[in-house]
Scaffold this motif. Structure first.
Motif, PDB file in Angstrom:
ATOM      1  N   LEU A 210      15.917 -19.218 -13.766  1.00 44.01           N
ATOM      2  CA  LEU A 210      16.862 -20.082 -14.340  1.00 44.01           C
ATOM      3  C   LEU A 210      17.977 -20.358 -13.139  1.00 44.01           C
ATOM      4  O   LEU A 210      18.673 -21.294 -13.253  1.00 44.01           O
ATOM      5  CB  LEU A 210      17.572 -19.064 -15.158  1.00 44.01           C
ATOM      6  N   ASP A 211      17.861 -19.727 -12.080  1.00 42.57           N
ATOM      7  CA  ASP A 211      18.740 -20.335 -10.727  1.00 42.57           C
ATOM      8  C   ASP A 211      18.160 -21.566 -10.540  1.00 42.57           C
ATOM      9  O   ASP A 211      18.973 -22.133  -9.460  1.00 42.57           O
ATOM     10  CB  ASP A 211      18.661 -19.311  -9.935  1.00 42.57           C
ATOM     11  N   GLN A 212      16.831 -22.157 -10.853  1.00 45.07           N
ATOM     12  CA  GLN A 212      16.489 -23.478 -10.476  1.00 45.07           C
ATOM     13  C   GLN A 212      17.494 -24.457 -11.160  1.00 45.07           C
ATOM     14  O   GLN A 212      17.197 -25.795 -10.768  1.00 45.07           O
ATOM     15  CB  GLN A 212      15.287 -23.804 -10.738  1.00 45.07           C
ATOM     16  N   ALA A 213      18.318 -24.098 -12.344  1.00 47.10           N
ATOM     17  CA  ALA A 213      18.871 -25.090 -12.866  1.00 47.10           C
ATOM     18  C   ALA A 213      19.903 -25.818 -12.141  1.00 47.10           C
ATOM     19  O   ALA A 213      20.322 -27.088 -12.296  1.00 47.10           O
ATOM     20  CB  ALA A 213      19.719 -24.303 -13.956  1.00 47.10           C
ATOM     21  N   SER A 214      20.454 -25.096 -10.948  1.00 51.68           N
ATOM     22  CA  SER A 214      21.634 -25.869 -10.124  1.00 51.68           C
ATOM     23  C   SER A 214      20.778 -26.911  -9.163  1.00 51.68           C
ATOM     24  O   SER A 214      21.476 -27.727  -8.492  1.00 51.68           O
ATOM     25  CB  SER A 214      22.185 -24.810  -9.153  1.00 51.68           C
ATOM     26  N   HIS A 215      19.308 -26.994  -9.261  1.00 53.74           N
ATOM     27  CA  HIS A 215      18.576 -27.996  -8.625  1.00 53.74           C
ATOM     28  C   HIS A 215      18.199 -29.094  -9.401  1.00 53.74           C
ATOM     29  O   HIS A 215      17.278 -29.896  -8.895  1.00 53.74           O
ATOM     30  CB  HIS A 215      17.406 -27.381  -7.707  1.00 53.74           C
ATOM     31  N   HIS A 216      18.380 -29.131 -10.603  1.00 48.23           N
ATOM     32  CA  HIS A 216      17.775 -29.936 -11.525  1.00 48.23           C
ATOM     33  C   HIS A 216      18.523 -31.519 -10.998  1.00 48.23           C
ATOM     34  O   HIS A 216      19.450 -31.882 -10.644  1.00 48.23           O
ATOM     35  CB  HIS A 216      18.481 -29.928 -13.056  1.00 48.23           C
TER      36      HIS A 216
END
Length: 280
Positions: A210-216
Motif C-alpha cells: 500500500l505504500d506504493q499508493a503515493s507513487h500512483h
C-alpha cells in the motif's frame, strides 16, 4: 477488453479498482471481514459476531467472500470448519483507515457521531456509482473536461448523452463540480481528496504494497486543491483516532472488529442529513 478510451494500462487500473470496490461494497461485507480479524472462527462463532444478519444471510456472503479470495474456508473435519482472512483479504483491511480519514474530512456531518464502519460504508457507496471511477480518473488527470469529451473517453461505445446521469449523480454526491449547463466539469475538493483512497485501492488490486499508493501516476501526485464550494465544509477537523494495524500472517491479531463498528447491531436509518459535504 477495453472499457474506456484511455490508455490500456490506465483502463486496466480503473477496471481493477472497480472490481475491488465491487468485492467489498455489498452490504455487510466489510463488517464480516472485520469480524474475522483474529483467529479462525467457526461458522457459529462468526454468526454470533454478526448477529444482526438474519438466518440464511451469512452463508451466501461468506461464499462470495471466499470466491473473491478475501476469505478462506478450512475443513479440518466434516464437523469442524473454520473461516479466516486470506493474506489478500488481510491486506485489504489496511485500506479502511484511509477511507475513514477521507470520510472524516469530507462527508456530510451527521446529527450524531458515526462509528467508523458507517463512514466506510457511506464512502464506498459513493465510489461505486456507475462509471464513477473512470470519471474521477479523467477529471484528476485532465483537471477540466466537458461532458461530451468525458463521454468520448469514459463510454466511447455509447451515446454521449449517457454520461450525464452519472455526472449529475457525482455532482449531487459532492465529488464533482461544474458552473452549470454547458460548462466543464472538475473535481471538487472532496473528489480531489480521494487520492489516498483510490491510490491505495489501486496498489492493493495490483498486488503491490500500500505504500506504493503515493507513487500512483494519477492519484499519487496531487495537484493544487480546488477551492471548496460554499456548501462544502472547509473547517479543519482532527484526524480520526489511529486504528490498530491489521493482523499479518504469523502474528497475533491486533485489529478488533469492535474498533470500527461499536453500534453494528443497529441498522442506521436512512434519514436525511443536513448539507455539509458529499452526500451519504
Amino acid at each position: 477488453m477495453a472499457i474506456t478510451a484511455l490508455p490500456p494500462d490506465t483502463d486496466a487500473d480503473i477496471a481493477r479498482v472497480t472490481e475491488a470496490l465491487a468485492m467489498i461494497t455489498p452490504r455487510w461485507n466489510v463488517r464480516i471481514l472485520l469480524a474475522l480479524s483474529g483467529p479462525p472462527l467457526r461458522y457459529s462463532e462468526l454468526a454470533a459476531k454478526v448477529s444482526w444478519l438474519q438466518n440464511g444471510q451469512l452463508h451466501p456472503k461468506l461464499k462470495s467472500l471466499c470466491d473473491t479470495g478475501l476469505v478462506e474456508r478450512t475443513e479440518h473435519t466434516a464437523r469442524h470448519v473454520t473461516y479466516r482472512h486470506t493474506e489478500r483479504g488481510a491486506a485489504l483491511l489496511q485500506v479502511l483507515p484511509v477511507i475513514v480519514t477521507w470520510a472524516e474530512e469530507h462527508l456530510e456531518k451527521a446529527d450524531r457521531p458515526l462509528p467508523a464502519i458507517e463512514q466506510i460504508e457511506d464512502s464506498l457507496t459513493l465510489l461505486t456509482r456507475r462509471h464513477a471511477a473512470a470519471i474521477l480518473w479523467v477529471l484528476k488527470s485532465r483537471q477540466e473536461v466537458s461532458g461530451r469529451a468525458l463521454a468520448r473517453i469514459v463510454m466511447p461505445s455509447s451515446d454521449w448523452t449517457n454520461i450525464y446521469p452519472p455526472l449529475r449523480q457525482l455532482v449531487a454526491d459532492g465529488l464533482v463540480d461544474t458552473e452549470g449547463i454547458g460548462q466543464p466539469y472538475r473535481l471538487s475538493a472532496a473528489g480531489d481528496g480521494l487520492g489516498p483512497v483510490l491510490g491505495a485501492l489501486s496498489a492493493w488490486s495490483a498486488g503491490q504494497p500500500l505504500d506504493q499508493a503515493s507513487h500512483h501516476p494519477v492519484w499519487g501526485h496531487p495537484q493544487a486543491t480546488p477551492a471548496p464550494r460554499p456548501w462544502l465544509s472547509s473547517q479543519p477537523r482532527p484526524a480520526p483516532a489511529a486504528l490498530p494495524p491489521v493482523r499479518t500472517t504469523g502474528s497475533s491479531p491486533a485489529w478488533h472488529h469492535r474498533d470500527l463498528f461499536s453500534h453494528a447491531t443497529t441498522a442506521r436509518p436512512k434519514a436525511a442529513i443536513p448539507a455539509g459535504g458529499p452526500r451519504r
